[in-house]
Scaffold this motif. Structure first.
Motif, PDB file in Angstrom:
ATOM      1  N   GLU A 178       0.833  -1.202   0.000  1.00  0.00           N
ATOM      2  CA  GLU A 178       0.000   0.000   0.000  1.00  0.00           C
ATOM      3  C   GLU A 178       0.876   1.263   0.000  1.00  0.00           C
ATOM      4  OE1 GLU A 178      -2.704   0.070   3.341  1.00  0.00           O
ATOM      5  OE2 GLU A 178      -2.647   2.253   3.323  1.00  0.00           O
ATOM      6  N   ALA A 179       1.940   1.228   0.782  1.00  0.00           N
ATOM      7  CA  ALA A 179       2.826   2.390   0.886  1.00  0.00           C
ATOM      8  C   ALA A 179       3.523   2.659  -0.449  1.00  0.00           C
ATOM      9  CB  ALA A 179       3.852   2.147   1.985  1.00  0.00           C
ATOM     10  N   GLY A 210       2.354   1.693  -3.330  1.00  0.00           N
ATOM     11  CA  GLY A 210       1.265   2.129  -4.217  1.00  0.00           C
ATOM     12  C   GLY A 210       1.017   3.620  -4.080  1.00  0.00           C
ATOM     13  N   ARG A 211       1.064   4.101  -2.852  1.00  0.00           N
ATOM     14  CA  ARG A 211       0.854   5.530  -2.615  1.00  0.00           C
ATOM     15  C   ARG A 211       1.912   6.355  -3.362  1.00  0.00           C
ATOM     16  NH1 ARG A 211      -0.977   9.286   1.376  1.00  0.00           N
ATOM     17  NH2 ARG A 211       0.535  10.936   1.746  1.00  0.00           N
ATOM     18  N   GLU A 229       1.120   6.353  -7.106  1.00  0.00           N
ATOM     19  CA  GLU A 229       0.021   7.249  -7.478  1.00  0.00           C
ATOM     20  C   GLU A 229       0.458   8.710  -7.400  1.00  0.00           C
ATOM     21  OE1 GLU A 229      -2.829   6.561  -8.710  1.00  0.00           O
ATOM     22  OE2 GLU A 229      -3.550   4.607  -8.022  1.00  0.00           O
ATOM     23  N   MET A 230       1.311   9.005  -6.438  1.00  0.00           N
ATOM     24  CA  MET A 230       1.735  10.394  -6.260  1.00  0.00           C
ATOM     25  C   MET A 230       2.891  10.778  -7.176  1.00  0.00           C
ATOM     26  SD  MET A 230       1.407  10.674  -2.126  1.00  0.00           S
ATOM     27  CE  MET A 230       1.633  12.438  -1.983  1.00  0.00           C
ATOM     28  N   ILE A 255       4.084   8.372   4.038  1.00  0.00           N
ATOM     29  CA  ILE A 255       3.707   7.193   4.840  1.00  0.00           C
ATOM     30  C   ILE A 255       5.014   6.592   5.327  1.00  0.00           C
ATOM     31  CG2 ILE A 255       3.106   4.769   4.533  1.00  0.00           C
ATOM     32  CD1 ILE A 255       0.557   5.404   3.440  1.00  0.00           C
ATOM     33  N   ASP A 287       3.607   5.634  10.603  1.00  0.00           N
ATOM     34  CA  ASP A 287       2.295   5.030  10.355  1.00  0.00           C
ATOM     35  C   ASP A 287       2.251   3.586  10.855  1.00  0.00           C
ATOM     36  OD1 ASP A 287       2.870   7.125   8.195  1.00  0.00           O
ATOM     37  OD2 ASP A 287       0.699   6.891   8.126  1.00  0.00           O
ATOM     38  N   LEU A 317      -5.052  11.359  -2.360  1.00  0.00           N
ATOM     39  CA  LEU A 317      -5.335   9.975  -1.950  1.00  0.00           C
ATOM     40  C   LEU A 317      -6.314   9.912  -0.789  1.00  0.00           C
ATOM     41  CD1 LEU A 317      -1.891   8.218  -2.330  1.00  0.00           C
ATOM     42  CD2 LEU A 317      -3.965   7.748  -3.588  1.00  0.00           C
ATOM     43  N   LYS A 332      -7.496   3.366   0.760  1.00  0.00           N
ATOM     44  CA  LYS A 332      -6.183   2.812   1.102  1.00  0.00           C
ATOM     45  C   LYS A 332      -5.093   3.806   0.708  1.00  0.00           C
ATOM     46  CE  LYS A 332      -7.680  -1.937   0.439  1.00  0.00           C
ATOM     47  NZ  LYS A 332      -8.665  -2.057  -0.634  1.00  0.00           N
ATOM     48  N   GLY A 333      -3.961   3.678   1.369  1.00  0.00           N
ATOM     49  CA  GLY A 333      -2.811   4.505   1.016  1.00  0.00           C
ATOM     50  C   GLY A 333      -2.835   5.883   1.645  1.00  0.00           C
ATOM     51  N   ILE A 334      -3.577   6.017   2.744  1.00  0.00           N
ATOM     52  CA  ILE A 334      -3.610   7.333   3.391  1.00  0.00           C
ATOM     53  C   ILE A 334      -2.774   7.321   4.668  1.00  0.00           C
ATOM     54  CG2 ILE A 334      -5.801   8.037   2.374  1.00  0.00           C
ATOM     55  CD1 ILE A 334      -7.181   7.244   4.932  1.00  0.00           C
TER      56      ILE A 334
END
Lengths: 359, 598
Positions: free
Chosen positions: A147-148, A150-151, A154-155, A278, A297, B222, B388-390
């Motif tokens: 997930e991290a 993935g973040r 996306e960014m 994150i 986190d 996000l 997710k991803g926050i």
């Protein structure tokens, strides 16, 4: 004359024998106490007919370990009991020879524990190899790795991986390298840049290799950029300043701090937090954990750092080892609890069983 | 259109097999359903014109209501001399409904948001393409080309985020050059709802080959989803491109006063409206022959999922495959030969229009329905999740309980209303059967109202709510929903026969009734439609009704066709493992709820 006869009648003969369960460097002497005497003088000789040399004088003991002997040579002993009004000598005992034992029988309990642990590990490895699913508690910090990353994807930002400030001989750094492999695989799959700044040259070399191999494993060798895995400085705070600089300039969306950290833990985690990343941290040092928990986190607590590589790889040997060790730890915890209860109610069964290890 | 007080409203829903028409009229101060008519859908050969079926259904409505609505093939608009209607609205799921493909950068982030946007708009999501979906580029291209969706929703990257990934996805779509399902000479609609920085490149990439439209990013950051612009655009594109090319829809579109909506989208809209108006959490389920739709609103967030392979006729064998024979057998109050059961299920699949002829058939069908609903709800729970991803904020107290993002939003204890729809629920011979099927499948916790859709008019009311909310809400409450009652299910586990709760019921007649319930039992307490009772529930230590373990609750409960159902079988719910005990328990529960004739 009568007194001397009485003394000899009361006196138990001196025993001398090789000290059991040692490496062949000691001989044990034992004799019975007698209230008529207040000290015992021990004499030793290499020849029964020769000169006996006094090696010590004891007042309150009836056992003596002679550690000033050479293994494999014959020795003879006698003890002289001395009182206020009289003194008597024992018979000469010997020859006695010190030699090493292959097994230390006082450590059989430890051997049993190791055997149990060994079979537990083998059993679980076999089960894992047969394809049976071994349950491992979900570790949020590890589950969140994807997930991290993935973040960050996306960014459109990079991922930063800090493997601690210690060298490659530290278990935490080795565990960190194992996790780095998985993180590198994922970042390569996503095509997201991964920065690994190191503070030790050896760690840099290993990290480069780990990241390169990971990129090849997922079929993205083109993604690997050797300049992204770099050495900064050995100096603790110089390193921290440089890493903080990367965070502030590049604004990575995800920061990993996995390895051995000292005073720099909070500085790194706070800077990362301020950049909106994150953060996933993990260290075995209890002193640093509160800082990571508060500023990150997700945090891998202590042994979770070591468990993480098995959890991530799902490789049968690692999974089986982890599960087997857990079973061993469970047994030890149960024994400790039973031991405490045992002592509380006044029994000494468990205490004695494990106390032999102290002898 | 909005604000106008209509006297008469006509609504149709063009399903795959049947077109249903309803007539709503203002009687006094309130809107009520007057009649309902239906006719076979005529979207396929030999007619290939959906309006034929619509006109047939409307003609039936005319005959039953004795109101002239049609003038030849035209609907008379504005009520004059007792003829005509003020509004005509329609939904459609004919020809398989709206079938979409969605794409996003990360499967669990923008791709998931895109899927939610498409599902919320009433689409069936055929596939989700993402950078990390594990497929190679050529496999993705092949998949896009083979599926032939009605529309593609492309998203990815937050505003100011990644450009390269989303452009890669656009290039895959361009390379696939997909052809739409309907119509030969028109381009496939693609909606771009991703990073605004990538818009220009996306335009350059897809403009020539597709009918590209750009809307606001569905994940501008996000931490927030912005699904509505994409949903609205899906509706527009559905009308402009998909419906316009489906047989007869061009004509139908000229007859309706508001754009035709996909059927599930309209149902979802209605569920959302109900939850918003009453400020409650709602779950709605529509179990059909081929698919099962689940809708939910929790924390004011609407979610819809469609289980395209779970249904009671065409997909019934798939329910068996997914749940396993043991899970179906566990709901049967008798022993049955496994082979016999399999054969019955397969027969239902090849003869989908048959209905149960014996009591045993009915019990089997309702056992399968429990599993279909349970599986669809499981899928819904995994899709109706937080973002997710926050970033998370922690304190030291979180050290040993680090919560994850993306947890399900479904909170059964916080659920206020559970609505069932679809033949097996709406047309169950006894309402008690529908109530127990829903309880067994969804396992509500605490206090939950139960209702079923009487004649499946939620789609009609959903589309009507976009133009005249008052009439839609009134008909929904008075004619559409059949209240079944309230389920009280304490959370906790205990020993068989141990006391679970005591309950005092004040029906307002001066007497207070005292009831008690034991673990492992279901108790039915009559409380009729439009009746209310003030109850005080005293759960035993270890059981929770909503305020915590052992905490007393005083509240007002609504009745229904079934009444109050005290479900003390425990949560988590476990059926006895021993076959004899299980059958005995099932028979006890069925007898206690008067489920089947003795």
């Amino acid at each position: 004359m009568l007194l001397i006869l009485l003394v000899f009648a009361n006196q138990v003969e001196l025993k001398a024998f090789d000290t059991p369960n040692d490496g062949g460097s000691s001989i044990t002497l034992e004799w019975h106490p007698d209230t008529l005497f207040n000290s015992y003088v021990i004499f030793r000789s290499v020849d029964p007919e020769g000169n006996f040399e006094q090696i010590c004088e004891l007042s309150d003991r009836t056992t003596y370990f002679d550690t000033q002997v050479v293994g494999g040579e014959d020795y003879y002993y006698r003890v002289e009991a001395r009182g206020r009004e009289s003194a008597v000598s024992s018979y000469i005992v010997g020859p006695v020879r010190a030699f090493p034992q292959i097994f230390n029988t006082s450590r059989i309990n430890i051997a049993v524990c190791i055997v149990v642990l060994f079979f537990a590990i083998i059993y679980y490895i076999t089960r894992a190899r047969r394809g049976q699913r071994l349950f491992i508690r979900k570790i949020p910090g590890i589950t969140a790795v994807e997930e991290a990353i993935g973040r960050a994807t996306e960014m459109g930002k990079p991922v930063l991986y800090v493997p601690g400030i210690m060298d490659i001989d530290e278990p935490e750094t080795i565990a960190s390298m194992s996790i780095l492999g998985r993180v590198a695989e994922k970042t390569a799959e996503y095509g997201t840049p991964l920065y690994v700044p190191t503070s030790k040259a050896m760690v840099m070399s290993m990290a480069q290799q780990v990241v390169k191999e990971a990129s090849i494993r997922v079929g993205r060798p083109d993604w690997f950029n050797i300049d992204n895995v770099r050495y900064l400085t050995d100096d603790q705070f110089g390193y921290v300043s440089a890493v903080d600089g990367i965070m502030v300039r590049e604004k990575p969306a995800t920061n990993f701090y996995l390895g051995k950290f000292y005073a720099e833990s909070l500085i790194l985690a706070e800077t990362g937090f301020s950049t909106g990343a994150i953060q996933i941290a993990g260290t075995a040092l209890p002193d640093q954990l509160p800082f990571f928990v508060a500023a990150c986190d997700y945090t891998l607590l202590g042994e979770e750092l070591y468990a993480a590589s098995a959890y991530l790889s799902q490789e049968p040997v690692q999974l089986g080892s982890l599960k087997g060790q857990d079973v061993g730890k469970l047994i030890f915890v149960i024994v400790v609890i039973l031991g405490v209860l045992d002592r509380l109610v006044g029994f000494d069964i468990l205490y004695n069983l494990f106390n032999t290890a102290q002898q | 259109m909005k604000g106008k007080e209509p006297k008469r409203i006509l609504a149709t829903d063009c399903g795959s097999t049947t077109t249903k028409a309803i007539l709503i009229e203002k009687r006094g101060d309130e809107y009520r359903l007057i009649v309902r008519g239906e006719a076979p859908t005529t979207v396929e050969a030999p007619f290939e014109d959906v309006t034929k079926g619509v006109l047939n259904a409307v003609m039936e409505v005319e005959e039953l209501s004795k109101v002239k609505i049609l003038d030849g093939e035209e609907i008379i608009k504005t009520v004059k001399d007792g003829e005509g209607v003020d509004f005509y609205v329609s939904t459609s799921s004919a020809g398989g409904g709206l079938q979409m493909m969605v794409a996003g950068v990360v499967l669990t982030m923008t791709a998931e948001s895109a899927a939610r946007a498409a599902l919320g708009a009433g689409a069936i999501v055929m596939d989700v393409i993402a950078s990390n979906d594990g497929r190679l580029p050529h496999q993705k291209i092949e998949r896009i080309r083979n599926l032939r969706p009605d529309m593609i929703l492309l998203s990815g990257g937050i505003d100011g985020g990644t450009v390269s990934h989303v452009v890669e996805l656009a290039e895959l779509i361009k390379a696939a050059d997909p052809r739409p399902r309907f119509g030969v000479g028109y381009q496939l609609p693609v909606i771009y709802a991703g990073n605004k920085d990538a818009r220009e490149i996306i335009l350059k990439t897809l403009k020539e080959n597709t009918a590209l439209v750009v809307v606001e990013n569905i994940r501008p950051v996000l931490e927030r989803e912005n699904l509505n612009p994409a949903r609205h655009k899906i509706h527009d594109q559905f009308m402009e491109h998909v419906m316009a090319h489906a047989p007869g829809y061009k004509t139908l579109m000229t007859k309706t006063d508001v754009p035709i909506m996909p059927t599930p989208g309209a149902v979802g809209l209605l569920v959302e409206t109900v939850a918003k108006n009453e400020k409650i959490s709602v779950i709605g389920v529509d179990i059909g022959g081929a698919t099962t739709d689940v809708f939910s609103v929790f924390q004011e967030i609407f979610n819809r999922t469609v289980s395209a392979n779970l249904g009671m006729s065409y997909s019934i064998s798939n329910v068996l495959a997914e749940s396993g024979i043991a899970n179906i057998v566990r709901w049967l109050p008798m022993e049955i030969d496994e082979r016999d059961l399999r054969n019955r299920i397969r027969n239902k699949m090849i003869r989908p229009t048959t209905i149960p002829h014996t009591l045993e058939d009915l019990k089997i069908e309702q056992a399968i329905a429990r599993e279909a609903l349970r599986l669809a709800f499981e899928q819904h729970k995994s899709m109706a999740v937080g973002l997710k991803g926050i970033q998370q904020e922690r304190t030291i107290s979180d050290a040993f309980s680090q919560s994850m993002t993306g947890e399900t939003l479904i909170d059964l204890m916080g659920l206020n209303l559970l609505i069932g729809s679809g033949g097996i629920l709406s047309h169950a011979p006894r309402r008690n059967q529908a109530a127990l099927m829903m309880i067994d499948a969804f396992l509500p916790e605490g206090i939950t109202r139960l209702a079923v859709d009487s004649i499946f008019m939620m789609p009609h009311l959903g589309v009507l709510s976009t133009v005249h909310e008052k009439s839609a809400t009134e008909v929904f409450n008075k004619d559409c929903l059949v209240p079944l009652g309230t389920c009280i299910a304490p959370v906790g586990e205990g020993k068989e026969g141990a006391s679970v709760l005591k309950m005092d019921i004040d029906r307002g007649n001066g007497k207070v009734e005292e009831h008690s319930a034991k673990y492992g039992e279901i108790t039915l307490i009559p409380l009729g439609i439009e009746e209310e009772a003030t109850v005080t529930i005293h759960p035993e230590k270890g059981f929770d009704i909503g305020d915590g373990r052992g905490k007393e609750i005083q509240t007002t409960l609504r009745g229904g066709m079934v009444g109050l159902i005290l479900d003390c079988r425990g949560r988590p719910f476990r059926l006895p493992e021993d076959k004899r005990k299980r059958i005995a328990s099932i028979n006890n529960w069925f007898a206690a709820t008067d489920l089947y004739p003795h």
